[in-house]
Enzyme design. Sequence first.
Site, mmCIF file in Angstrom:
data_model
loop_
_atom_site.group_PDB
_atom_site.id
_atom_site.type_symbol
_atom_site.label_atom_id
_atom_site.label_comp_id
_atom_site.label_asym_id
_atom_site.label_seq_id
_atom_site.Cartn_x
_atom_site.Cartn_y
_atom_site.Cartn_z
ATOM 1 N N ASP A 153 0.808 -1.317 -0.350
ATOM 2 C CA ASP A 153 0.448 -0.048 0.170
ATOM 3 C C ASP A 153 0.886 0.798 -0.170
ATOM 4 O O ASP A 153 1.854 1.715 0.632
ATOM 5 C CB ASP A 153 -0.544 -0.368 1.201
ATOM 6 C CG ASP A 153 -1.973 1.504 1.080
ATOM 7 O OD1 ASP A 153 -2.783 0.955 0.035
ATOM 8 O OD2 ASP A 153 -1.682 2.003 2.099
ATOM 9 N N GLU B 216 14.581 -15.210 0.233
ATOM 10 C CA GLU B 216 14.791 -15.940 1.422
ATOM 11 C C GLU B 216 14.463 -17.117 0.969
ATOM 12 O O GLU B 216 14.944 -18.110 1.734
ATOM 13 C CB GLU B 216 14.929 -15.463 2.610
ATOM 14 C CG GLU B 216 15.573 -14.324 3.089
ATOM 15 C CD GLU B 216 15.343 -13.701 4.381
ATOM 16 O OE1 GLU B 216 14.696 -14.435 4.792
ATOM 17 O OE2 GLU B 216 16.008 -12.805 4.860
#
Length: 555
Positions: free
Chosen positions: A225, A273
């Site tokens: 956002d 990751e």
Amino acid sequence: MRVSVGSVARVSTPRTPASTPRTADADWWRDAVVYQVYPRSFADADGDGLGDVAGITSRVPYLASLGVDALWLSPFFPSPLADGGYDVADYRAVDPRLGTLDDFDAFLRAAHEHDLRVIVDVVPNHTSDQHEWFRAALAAGPGSPERARYVFRDGAGVSGELPPSDWVSNFGGSAWTRVPDGQWYLHLFAPEQPDLDWSNPEVRADFEETLRFWSDRGVDGFRVDVAHGLAKDLSTPYRPSDEKALPLDGSDPLYDRDEVHEIFQGWRRVLDEYDPPRAAVAEAWAPAPRRVLYARPTELGQAFNFDLLEAPFDADVFRTIVSRNTAMAEESGASSTWVLSNHDVVRHATRYGLPDGTDTDAWLMTDGTTPALDRARGLRRARAATMLLLALPGSTYLYQGEELGLHEAPAIPHDRLQDPKWTRTGHTVKGRDGCRVPIPWTLSGPSFGFGPVAPHLPQPADFGAVSVGAEDGDPSSTLNLYRSALAARARLQEGEQLDWLEVGADVVAFARHDGWRSVTNFGTEPVALPSGSVVLASGPLGDGVLPGETTVWLA
């Protein structure tokens, strides 16, 4: 968001999430159809009038049968609801009114069992004023480390009685609010949404842990956002900002600054990751040439393209926007994103049924009476435009209820409005509640199947006629058009090549691979139907002609 203790060491091998889809594909997001769920208005399982996580879980089979690839959940975190959940009090929990983390895990497992990816909304520009960090900042006082997480400043004027600058909130009024000890804090949105200071390393580290928290549970991606608002130039004298006309050099003090990309490069390292890497899409209201920066592979990977959402139903405009954005996607290495409706704008079936150039804020203030809405034309155009979008290379984002052909609900009584725009503008802008009304599932009942009681926002009396129950068995319904289009798209969509075809001035036509073609007649008069086998049409076809405001797919 909870306070992090120290830094977290990077893992050397990809993390294994708790829940995963049945099929693994690191590039699933490049051509996915993503369905946006506004949780509080989707399905109410516990009967309190508010949609909840268990309600979404109960509708996973429906969403899977619709044919979408992923679900984007607007914020479901604890929130005082000053801005529909975009004022977050805790980034690593579920609002108790919507359920628990166990409920979320059950939803995630159900989605993954149906091979649906899940994207969650993160709101990094600001927190709720009820967040533990902001409460601590108020208690600690000026100059404290607690206040350094936010943007607190002394005021202007003889005794600091004036706001530090003339910056204006997106919801109206000053972007500054004064606290009892005399300082002011910045909020680009409502006063209940204080802006974080992203130059603070603690803020950056803690948000990266929030990304890991949800990724560890199995979330497949994030919608970011106000991605263009995190980095701010707070040096004095304060320079004016104009969010609607941002410069192309990243020099606006509040939006789309060059420094923001360092933040998202750090996020990409966290997202990578995981195996597969977590996807992300930026809500970045930036000029088109700069919007692609957020979509680079070293950053979020995708950025929303709102150009068609703001465009009139016009062949030249659509053709220009599609050409520009497919070229930019190729340049950035991302894929295009296409969207016509979401939780912040008047639904596109309604926009297309109003005269071109209509001020929708003014139209809402008349309860949708002036100018008159041509509902049939709006829906006809909406069906045609959606089919055009689904034929384009890249990903498409759908908003809940558009598969039913829902129109805006403009006549919400003033005492039921929830959008902060209503109060912040002195009751001159109704805001976004009309597109956030709970969607109808059944022909009748106190909430048309949304739940057992009346919902938190009132639904139009005629909603039953456009409910899932009403449209399910109708072959010509908008719901079944979406189902057919998504099924055909899954068969036909391949690669990201698009070749324009010359058919006529009011016609947008292009070919994809293996001869698949999409042809949209934006005009009102029929045109000759190109040769080929009809795969699907957005409306009835004439004898050898393509009627106006209609799309056909040909093979």
